[in-house]
Design a protein around this motif. Structure first.
Motif, PDB file in Angstrom:
ATOM      1  N   ALA A  48      92.087 -10.182 -58.527  1.00 43.91           N
ATOM      2  CA  ALA A  48      91.682  -9.151 -59.493  1.00 43.91           C
ATOM      3  C   ALA A  48      90.202  -9.244 -59.849  1.00 43.91           C
ATOM      4  O   ALA A  48      89.654  -8.319 -60.443  1.00 43.91           O
ATOM      5  CB  ALA A  48      92.534  -9.256 -60.757  1.00 43.91           C
ATOM      6  N   ALA A  49      89.565 -10.348 -59.486  1.00 41.64           N
ATOM      7  CA  ALA A  49      88.143 -10.521 -59.807  1.00 41.64           C
ATOM      8  C   ALA A  49      87.298  -9.576 -58.961  1.00 41.64           C
ATOM      9  O   ALA A  49      87.426  -9.534 -57.737  1.00 41.64           O
ATOM     10  CB  ALA A  49      87.728 -11.970 -59.570  1.00 41.64           C
ATOM     11  N   LEU A  67      97.163  -1.883 -53.917  1.00 42.58           N
ATOM     12  CA  LEU A  67      96.187  -0.832 -54.210  1.00 42.58           C
ATOM     13  C   LEU A  67      96.671   0.124 -55.290  1.00 42.58           C
ATOM     14  O   LEU A  67      95.858   0.817 -55.917  1.00 42.58           O
ATOM     15  CB  LEU A  67      95.851  -0.058 -52.932  1.00 42.58           C
ATOM     16  CG  LEU A  67      95.079  -0.855 -51.878  1.00 42.58           C
ATOM     17  CD1 LEU A  67      94.839   0.001 -50.644  1.00 42.58           C
ATOM     18  CD2 LEU A  67      93.747  -1.349 -52.434  1.00 42.58           C
ATOM     19  N   ARG A  68      97.979   0.155 -55.558  1.00 43.37           N
ATOM     20  CA  ARG A  68      98.524   1.038 -56.589  1.00 43.37           C
ATOM     21  C   ARG A  68      99.028   0.267 -57.807  1.00 43.37           C
ATOM     22  O   ARG A  68      99.683   0.834 -58.675  1.00 43.37           O
ATOM     23  CB  ARG A  68      99.643   1.906 -55.998  1.00 43.37           C
ATOM     24  CG  ARG A  68      99.091   2.953 -55.062  1.00 43.37           C
ATOM     25  CD  ARG A  68     100.158   3.680 -54.281  1.00 43.37           C
ATOM     26  NE  ARG A  68      99.559   4.773 -53.519  1.00 43.37           N
ATOM     27  CZ  ARG A  68      98.896   4.633 -52.376  1.00 43.37           C
ATOM     28  NH1 ARG A  68      98.784   3.428 -51.839  1.00 43.37           N
ATOM     29  NH2 ARG A  68      98.345   5.664 -51.770  1.00 43.37           N
ATOM     30  N   GLY A  91      92.037  -2.126 -57.257  1.00 42.78           N
ATOM     31  CA  GLY A  91      91.396  -0.983 -56.622  1.00 42.78           C
ATOM     32  C   GLY A  91      90.066  -1.311 -55.979  1.00 42.78           C
ATOM     33  O   GLY A  91      89.647  -0.649 -55.021  1.00 42.78           O
ATOM     34  N   HIS A  92      89.389  -2.356 -56.469  1.00 38.75           N
ATOM     35  CA  HIS A  92      88.086  -2.726 -55.913  1.00 38.75           C
ATOM     36  C   HIS A  92      88.187  -3.316 -54.504  1.00 38.75           C
ATOM     37  O   HIS A  92      87.166  -3.462 -53.831  1.00 38.75           O
ATOM     38  CB  HIS A  92      87.405  -3.747 -56.831  1.00 38.75           C
ATOM     39  CG  HIS A  92      88.214  -4.991 -57.028  1.00 38.75           C
ATOM     40  ND1 HIS A  92      89.319  -5.034 -57.848  1.00 38.75           N
ATOM     41  CD2 HIS A  92      88.093  -6.235 -56.499  1.00 38.75           C
ATOM     42  CE1 HIS A  92      89.836  -6.249 -57.821  1.00 38.75           C
ATOM     43  NE2 HIS A  92      89.124  -6.989 -57.012  1.00 38.75           N
ATOM     44  N   GLY A 106      84.857   7.995 -45.406  1.00 34.13           N
ATOM     45  CA  GLY A 106      84.420   7.777 -46.774  1.00 34.13           C
ATOM     46  C   GLY A 106      84.601   6.366 -47.282  1.00 34.13           C
ATOM     47  O   GLY A 106      83.994   5.984 -48.263  1.00 34.13           O
ATOM     48  N   VAL A 107      85.461   5.567 -46.657  1.00 33.12           N
ATOM     49  CA  VAL A 107      85.735   4.218 -47.132  1.00 33.12           C
ATOM     50  C   VAL A 107      84.525   3.325 -46.896  1.00 33.12           C
ATOM     51  O   VAL A 107      84.032   3.209 -45.776  1.00 33.12           O
ATOM     52  CB  VAL A 107      86.974   3.638 -46.438  1.00 33.12           C
ATOM     53  CG1 VAL A 107      87.135   2.171 -46.791  1.00 33.12           C
ATOM     54  CG2 VAL A 107      88.205   4.415 -46.853  1.00 33.12           C
ATOM     55  N   LYS A 108      84.037   2.724 -47.961  1.00 33.94           N
ATOM     56  CA  LYS A 108      82.882   1.838 -47.858  1.00 33.94           C
ATOM     57  C   LYS A 108      83.305   0.394 -47.608  1.00 33.94           C
ATOM     58  O   LYS A 108      82.577  -0.372 -47.004  1.00 33.94           O
ATOM     59  CB  LYS A 108      82.065   1.913 -49.144  1.00 33.94           C
ATOM     60  CG  LYS A 108      81.495   3.282 -49.440  1.00 33.94           C
ATOM     61  CD  LYS A 108      80.769   3.271 -50.778  1.00 33.94           C
ATOM     62  CE  LYS A 108      80.235   4.656 -51.118  1.00 33.94           C
ATOM     63  NZ  LYS A 108      79.588   4.683 -52.453  1.00 33.94           N
TER      64      LYS A 108
END
Length: 421
Positions: A48-49, A67-68, A91-92, A106-108
């Motif tokens: 989560a960091a 991711l959800r 999500g990060h 679009g995914v970085k």
């Protein structure tokens, strides 16, 4: 990993870290590879960091669940209109320009790399060393896997969290990737074909449970038998409060040929998993459904009853010595829509106790002298000692490393692990 994991969640002889992602001291050896067995929070420490920035191998279902993921407090704020957008814990780990823009480039960043089940993946650790990783279903919760890791230093098996029911043990015997490591027949004079695992990193969460427990099928079949003894208009709340109790939902759906009502969050997760039957039995429309597995702290009106006799933290009914919650003053069993509600709570229970519970509960329900307002279902997600012993005896590795240690025992459980197996 849970507290007390040996080797700081590394898996010697390889610098591979599994189920822990916390920051290590700069002077400590750093992982060459991160693996994740499943999405339970005690196995995702450090993920989560926002500072975490390493690739993680996991199953496709686990990636979807991560991711959800939304913590309950954030879900509650969203449902109450305090939040206007979902706050996703992990999500990060996949950062893009927006939902659905992956195909357009679009995914970085996407740190979660999926590994197919039963398909070897060759991974280079450094310039000198590479390993082959194979993932297998672990029969614990959606997306949960165990890993076989093969390389120049030998092979290890990491179970993650696992439930070794008899059918599951048989499937391991027939698994072509594991068959080379099965302990040879005693009649074999030499060992020229079979190999020996260097280690099994074993789920020891329930190693002190020395009795046998019901299979998931036995648990759900018994539950459904009891549920059928209630009037046909009775509503049931299935307390599937964490991932891994989906077999209760599937068993009830089959047994009563009914959809299961779930909340927004559960539906968001379960509708995207690879299990087609599970996807087919869930609905967000609970108006005409008798069976509900919605948010336990925010149940829908169809199963929302006065919780005066519920524990304020767990919402689990106060049970008498037979495991029943009976009608008492101050406890209302009728929902806001006028339906009688029976609470179904998963527990850990031995096979002998389960048979006795079924017998006693049948008797109470048949007599009609006492209202049974809650039922238990002994659906264990971790293997007790007898099942763990059956797994270890199948392979007889050079050593056994417990994935979970009790800090209060100060290493005694690890020191005694070989004698247990």
């Amino acid at each position: 990993m849970p507290p007390g994991t040996p080797f700081n969640a590394f898996t010697p002889p390889y610098r591979i870290r599994i189920d822990e992602f916390t920051t290590l001291p700069p002077d400590a050896p750093q992982p060459l590879l991160h693996l994740l067995t499943h999405a339970h929070s005690d196995h995702t420490l450090g993920l989560a960091a926002k500072s975490f920035g390493y690739p993680v191998i996991c199953s496709a279902d686990t990636k979807e669940m991560l991711l959800r993921h939304e913590v309950y407090k954030e879900r509650e704020l969203l449902e109450n209109g305090v939040r206007t957008e979902k706050v996703r814990t992990y999500g990060h780990l996949k950062v893009g320009l927006g939902e659905g823009e992956e195909e357009g480039g679009g995914v970085k960043r996407d740190l979660l790399r999926t590994i197919p089940i039963m398909q070897p993946m060759r991974i280079r650790l450094n310039k000198e060393e590479e390993v082959v990783v194979v993932a297998f279903d672990a029969n614990h919760c959606p997306g949960a896997v165990m890993y076989l890791i093969e390389g120049p230093r030998g092979a290890i098996l990491h179970t993650g969290d696992i439930r070794i029911e008899p059918w599951f043990l048989d499937s391991l015997k027939r698994n072509p990737y594991l068959q080379p490591y099965l302990y040879p027949d005693a009649a074999a004079s030499t060992q020229t074909i079979s190999k020996i695992l260097e280690a099994i990193y074993l789920d020891t969460a329930s190693v002190f449970t020395t009795f046998s427990v019901p299979t998931k099928e036995e648990a759900t079949d018994g539950l459904i038998e009891l549920m059928r003894m209630y009037p046909p208009d009775t509503h049931f709340f299935l307390n599937c409060w964490t991932w891994g109790y989906e077999d209760v939902m599937k068993g009830v759906a089959r047994g009563f040929q009914s959809m299961i009502h779930v909340d927004r969050y559960k539906h968001t997760i379960l509708s995207r998993l690879s299990d087609p039957f599970l996807r087919s039995i869930i609905t967000r429309d609970g108006t005409s459904i008798r069976f509900h597995a919605c948010e336990r702290f925010g149940r829908c009106d169809a199963v929302d009853v006065d919780c005066g006799s519920f524990d304020k933290d767990s919402r689990v009914p106060n049970l008498n010595k037979t495991g029943h919650n009976t009608s008492k003053a101050g406890y209302r069993t009728t929902s806001k829509t006028g339906a009688r509600v029976v609470y179904v709570n998963p527990v850990t229970m031995g096979s002998a106790s389960w048979k006795l519970y079924l017998k006693e509960t049948r008797g109470v329900l048949e007599s009609g002298k006492e209202a049974v307002n809650s039922l238990l279902v002994p659906l264990s997600r971790h293997s007790p000692l007898p099942e763990l012993q059956s797994l270890v005896s199948l392979f007889r590795p050079k050593r056994i490393v417990p994935n979970t240690l009790d800090p209060g025992l100060m290493g005694l459980d690890w020191a005694a692990i070989d004698r247990v197996f």
